[in-house]
Design a protein around this motif. Sequence first.
Motif, PDB file in Angstrom:
ATOM      1  N   THR A   2       0.833  -1.202   0.000  1.00 23.35           N
ATOM      2  CA  THR A   2       0.000   0.000   0.000  1.00 23.35           C
ATOM      3  C   THR A   2       0.864   1.247   0.000  1.00 23.35           C
ATOM      4  N   LEU A   3       0.546   2.151  -0.912  1.00 25.71           N
ATOM      5  CA  LEU A   3       1.158   3.472  -0.938  1.00 25.71           C
ATOM      6  C   LEU A   3       0.233   4.395  -0.158  1.00 25.71           C
ATOM      7  N   SER A   4       0.653   4.805   1.018  1.00 27.91           N
ATOM      8  CA  SER A   4      -0.179   5.643   1.883  1.00 27.91           C
ATOM      9  C   SER A   4       0.141   7.111   1.638  1.00 27.91           C
ATOM     10  N   ILE A   5      -0.814   7.803   1.050  1.00 24.32           N
ATOM     11  CA  ILE A   5      -0.635   9.218   0.737  1.00 24.32           C
ATOM     12  C   ILE A   5      -0.966  10.070   1.964  1.00 24.32           C
ATOM     13  N   ASP A   6      -0.098  11.014   2.261  1.00 24.26           N
ATOM     14  CA  ASP A   6      -0.367  11.977   3.330  1.00 24.26           C
ATOM     15  C   ASP A   6      -1.004  13.233   2.743  1.00 24.26           C
ATOM     16  N   THR A   7      -0.346  13.802   1.736  1.00 23.66           N
ATOM     17  CA  THR A   7      -0.870  14.973   1.040  1.00 23.66           C
ATOM     18  C   THR A   7      -0.644  14.800  -0.452  1.00 23.66           C
ATOM     19  N   LEU A   8      -1.542  15.376  -1.244  1.00 21.18           N
ATOM     20  CA  LEU A   8      -1.424  15.304  -2.703  1.00 21.18           C
ATOM     21  C   LEU A   8      -0.711  16.517  -3.283  1.00 21.18           C
ATOM     22  N   GLN A   9      -0.718  17.622  -2.550  1.00 23.74           N
ATOM     23  CA  GLN A   9      -0.067  18.831  -3.048  1.00 23.74           C
ATOM     24  C   GLN A   9       0.538  19.603  -1.872  1.00 23.74           C
ATOM     25  N   PRO A  10       1.835  19.423  -1.616  1.00 24.39           N
ATOM     26  CA  PRO A  10       2.786  18.589  -2.365  1.00 24.39           C
ATOM     27  C   PRO A  10       2.521  17.101  -2.131  1.00 24.39           C
ATOM     28  N   LEU A  11       3.000  16.280  -3.052  1.00 21.63           N
ATOM     29  CA  LEU A  11       2.784  14.842  -2.970  1.00 21.63           C
ATOM     30  C   LEU A  11       3.727  14.250  -1.930  1.00 21.63           C
ATOM     31  N   ARG A  12       3.160  13.728  -0.859  1.00 22.85           N
ATOM     32  CA  ARG A  12       3.934  13.141   0.223  1.00 22.85           C
ATOM     33  C   ARG A  12       3.241  11.862   0.682  1.00 22.85           C
TER      34      ARG A  12
END
Length: 231
Positions: free
Chosen positions: A202-212
């Motif tokens: 799983t790729l766990s996204i924290d924020t999309l902008q910026p991508l983290r």
Amino acid sequence: RRWVSAGLEILPRVLSFRVLRAPPFSGVDRVLAALENDGQQVLDLVALAEQNVWSGTSSTVESGISQSAFESAVLHALRFCDPERDVWVSELVLSATDTLSIPVALNQKLFSSASVFVETPLAQRVQCWKQTLAERGMDIEGVITRFAADESLPAQSLIARWRGLASTDAPDAVLAAILQDFVDRRYAAFSSKFDRSSIEGTLSIDTLQPLRGSAPDADPVLRRLFTTGTT
């Protein structure tokens, strides 16, 4: 058309794919852009199908692109892919009633390909969808009206609930409700047919902008990308 059909039959069989699976508006397009900037091969089926605004939200694709044009675009993209390297692909959510379909050989290959699940917080997904709508000049009422006009889509009780939220001038709450009440449930039904064992992490996204975010340990490409940081 014969050479298009022949190409779509042959190329998927010699290429290696890694599918990014995620509910609509999870920012997969941004992950693909980061991968492409990193020198990886990518195939954005959602963009090629011109589904950026409504991807995975409808029982029928409202796309201006024809099946033949879609297949030609897919073939054009595949022709430039190196069979010695993985091709990262966005998951395209389609149903049997859609006017578009993924070419058979490609669909079969993607079905059995290794995949990574992209997990994005609801608030980030709402902002992603809202930005896309703004770029297309669409408002919340237009979104609700679009759903209400399709008899095969949500029950009228859901439409009423969304209109009630819209009346309080809470666009984020409306989009969040649409995602939770309908879009994610439709995606769950769509994804239930896939073998979960094909998901390698799983790729766990924290924020999309910026991508983290945090990448699975077993995936060196994503691990390097999200360790060094993206934009």
